[in-house]
Design a protein around this motif. Structure first.
Motif: not given
Length: 177
Positions: A73-75, A80, A105, A113
């Protein structure tokens, strides 16, 4: 030819060579992407070691005997953000039943994060793949991508899209030891 003109010619030549190399690499990478070994259901999940946000190392093989929901996932990733609350809710129940969630991540700063972890009150290990070595080993594209790995380390399902709470629950059920 003057000294300045020679210098400009050398600099322009170097820039041109770098651009040609970058374009060639991009073309090669795209043209050979399909021929590289992609993971599929039934394959053994590649082992890895990543640190969580507290500096603790997590090795996939240490989870042998448990089911593992491995989520990349990514911020910045909207899907997500949609999945994370479901994962938080289900982790409480499934951890007791032998299913772990590892959220990897891919290449973001600790600041982003940590902000995300606090915003979503994440209660499972959040791993950091700064070098993107694990992302590459698993052939991740796009994000989110999730791997559901059974207790023997075999990939049972790969999901490359947003999942509902019911989807996640059913898949976690399928990898319970």
């Amino acid at each position: 030819m003057s000294q300045k003109k020679k210098q400009r010619l050398v600099i322009r030549t170097i820039i041109l060579v770098v651009l040609i190399a970058a374009v060639s690499y991009a073309l090669y990478n795209n043209l050979t992407k399909d021929s590289r070994k992609a993971l599929k259901v039934g394959d053994k999940a590649p082992d890895f070691v990543l640190q969580d946000m507290n500096g603790q190392k997590h090795r996939l093989s240490d989870y042998k005997g448990k089911g593992v929901f491995l989520n990349f996932w990514g911020t910045w990733c909207g899907p997500c953000k949609e999945e994370m609350p479901y994962m938080v809710d289900l982790y409480k129940e499934y951890k007791q039943q032998g299913v772990e969630i590892l959220a990897a991540n891919v290449g973001e700063s600790n600041f982003l994060i940590n902000k995300f972890i606090k915003s979503y009150d994440l209660n499972f290990p959040v791993l950091v793949d700064k070098s993107k070595d694990v992302q590459n080993a698993y052939g991740i594209d796009p994000i989110p991508t999730s791997f559901f790995i059974d207790s023997s380390g075999t990939i049972k399902k790969i999901v490359e899209t947003t999942m509902s709470k019911e989807d996640i629950q059913n898949l976690m059920e399928s990898i319970k030891p």
